[in-house]
Motif scaffolding. Structure first.
Motif, PDB file in Angstrom:
ATOM      1  N   ALA A   1      -5.652   5.975   1.228  1.00  0.00           N
ATOM      2  CA  ALA A   1      -5.281   5.725  -0.163  1.00  0.00           C
ATOM      3  C   ALA A   1      -6.460   5.326  -1.039  1.00  0.00           C
ATOM      4  O   ALA A   1      -6.539   5.741  -2.189  1.00  0.00           O
ATOM      5  CB  ALA A   1      -4.224   4.623  -0.227  1.00  0.00           C
TER       6      ALA A   1
ATOM      7  N   VAL B   1      -8.430   7.934  -3.063  1.00  0.00           N
ATOM      8  CA  VAL B   1      -7.568   8.527  -4.090  1.00  0.00           C
ATOM      9  C   VAL B   1      -7.439   7.565  -5.263  1.00  0.00           C
ATOM     10  O   VAL B   1      -7.594   7.933  -6.421  1.00  0.00           O
ATOM     11  CB  VAL B   1      -6.175   8.851  -3.507  1.00  0.00           C
ATOM     12  N   LEU B   2      -7.186   6.280  -4.945  1.00  0.00           N
ATOM     13  CA  LEU B   2      -7.021   5.289  -6.008  1.00  0.00           C
ATOM     14  C   LEU B   2      -8.306   5.111  -6.792  1.00  0.00           C
ATOM     15  O   LEU B   2      -8.293   5.000  -8.012  1.00  0.00           O
ATOM     16  CB  LEU B   2      -6.570   3.951  -5.414  1.00  0.00           C
TER      17      LEU B   2
ATOM     18  N   ALA C   1       0.362   3.629  -2.917  1.00  0.00           N
ATOM     19  CA  ALA C   1      -0.329   4.864  -2.550  1.00  0.00           C
ATOM     20  C   ALA C   1       0.563   6.087  -2.606  1.00  0.00           C
ATOM     21  O   ALA C   1       0.120   7.154  -2.998  1.00  0.00           O
ATOM     22  CB  ALA C   1      -0.913   4.730  -1.139  1.00  0.00           C
TER      23      ALA C   1
ATOM     24  N   ASP D   1     -12.989  18.431  -7.964  1.00  0.00           N
ATOM     25  CA  ASP D   1     -13.645  17.138  -8.218  1.00  0.00           C
ATOM     26  C   ASP D   1     -15.117  17.145  -7.830  1.00  0.00           C
ATOM     27  O   ASP D   1     -15.939  16.523  -8.498  1.00  0.00           O
ATOM     28  CB  ASP D   1     -12.901  16.010  -7.486  1.00  0.00           C
TER      29      ASP D   1
ATOM     30  N   LEU E   1       0.828  -1.215   0.000  1.00  0.00           N
ATOM     31  CA  LEU E   1       0.000   0.000   0.000  1.00  0.00           C
ATOM     32  C   LEU E   1       0.852   1.250   0.000  1.00  0.00           C
ATOM     33  O   LEU E   1       0.533   2.228  -0.677  1.00  0.00           O
ATOM     34  CB  LEU E   1      -0.935   0.003   1.213  1.00  0.00           C
TER      35      LEU E   1
ATOM     36  N   VAL F   1       0.755   8.299  -5.789  1.00  0.00           N
ATOM     37  CA  VAL F   1      -0.533   8.952  -6.026  1.00  0.00           C
ATOM     38  C   VAL F   1      -0.716  10.119  -5.056  1.00  0.00           C
ATOM     39  O   VAL F   1      -1.077  11.222  -5.443  1.00  0.00           O
ATOM     40  CB  VAL F   1      -1.695   7.943  -5.858  1.00  0.00           C
ATOM     41  N   LEU F   2      -0.401   9.847  -3.781  1.00  0.00           N
ATOM     42  CA  LEU F   2      -0.557  10.896  -2.777  1.00  0.00           C
ATOM     43  C   LEU F   2       0.393  12.054  -3.046  1.00  0.00           C
ATOM     44  O   LEU F   2       0.028  13.203  -2.913  1.00  0.00           O
ATOM     45  CB  LEU F   2      -0.317  10.324  -1.372  1.00  0.00           C
TER      46      LEU F   2
ATOM     47  N   VAL G   1     -10.694   7.285  -7.238  1.00  0.00           N
ATOM     48  CA  VAL G   1     -10.902   8.454  -8.099  1.00  0.00           C
ATOM     49  C   VAL G   1     -10.011   8.356  -9.332  1.00  0.00           C
ATOM     50  O   VAL G   1     -10.418   8.608 -10.446  1.00  0.00           O
ATOM     51  CB  VAL G   1     -10.608   9.762  -7.319  1.00  0.00           C
TER      52      VAL G   1
END
Lengths: 173, 173
Positions: B12, B15-16, A12, A69, A8, A15-16, B18
């Protein structure tokens, strides 16, 4: 669990990082708009496109509406009223003729975005901004909020769009 | 570690989700452009804004250039030539007068995006498209690629922009 956790972290973190890396030239400003107390939201230049337009008169501009969003999802789902947390950004630039494009395209006239004019935001918070249809407004020129007198004109101007929750812009396909 | 892992899942996953949720109406098309073999890239409508413009002549359109992350990063870093993997999308819509906006704004003329015209892409692959400056081109109308004859005109038209790696559009501040 340790392996899942590591996985993870690996999945993750990029992306974060992408989501939260500050982009200095696109950071929000510090000074808040009069009446509504809004600052320039960080990262707005990265938001998705709602639509484009132009206004001929004072500025002869080209403009783009971007949405966070919450805004984009509401538009795509046809959600009216817009949910709290919606932010719509209006960017605008002086329209300039592109001689370069005209040479290449020959039999048409091409216009492109020149220098930026000002920057506007609508922020939905149905409690905080109950007296103005649930919307807070802000306009910034060169990163500084414009006058209180100007901000007094925002809501009256948007009132005719009451049926679309005070938002004029439609989503472009 | 268990608590950190749970926290990571909580942070996470949204976010993932999306990032990877497919949006059917914005999926890429299946049919490839002649000469270059390009299909409509999935998710292009979610890309970030490069700039806006308009062309007066055949269509009287309003247009937006969007870029994938490779394109946007290259623009912001002033990276010329654009790296392989760059994709620039050109969306365009028939320009229509907004009577609704004009009523609200009074002393100006407002124009907005109407129905979509066609859709264009430039894809950078310096090896695959070596004979056309490293760029593959594609134009789609109603989701279908346009003719081979039309695609033969793409690169010659872009050649005058050789100094900017065959890309006319500048990044709008």
């Amino acid at each position: 669990m340790k392996r899942i956790a590591s996985l993870l972290v690996a999945v993750a973190m990029p992306v974060l990082l992408v989501a939260y890396t500050p982009s200095t030239s696109r950071q929000g400003g510090e000074e808040a708009s009069p009446i509504y107390g809004l600052t320039i939201p960080a990262g707005y230049r990265d938001w998705k496109l709602i639509s484009v337009g132009r206004v001929v008169g004072h500025n002869n501009d080209l403009r783009a509406k971007l949405g966070n969003d919450v805004a984009i999802n509401a538009y795509r789902e046809g959600k009216i009223p817009f949910p709290d947390g919606t932010i719509i950004a209006r960017l605008a630039w002086h329209e300039v003729t592109s001689e370069e494009n005209n040479k290449a395209l020959r039999d048409v006239d091409s216009f492109v975005a020149g220098s930026a004019t000002n920057l506007e935001f609508m922020v939905k918070d149905s409690k905080k901004y109950a007296s103005t249809g649930g919307w807070g407004f802000a306009q910034f020129t060169d990163g500084k909020p414009d006058s209180e007198a100007l901000h007094k004109t925002c809501f009256p101007c948007h009132e005719p769009a009451k049926d679309q929750d005070f938002v004029f812009t439609r989503y472009a396909p």
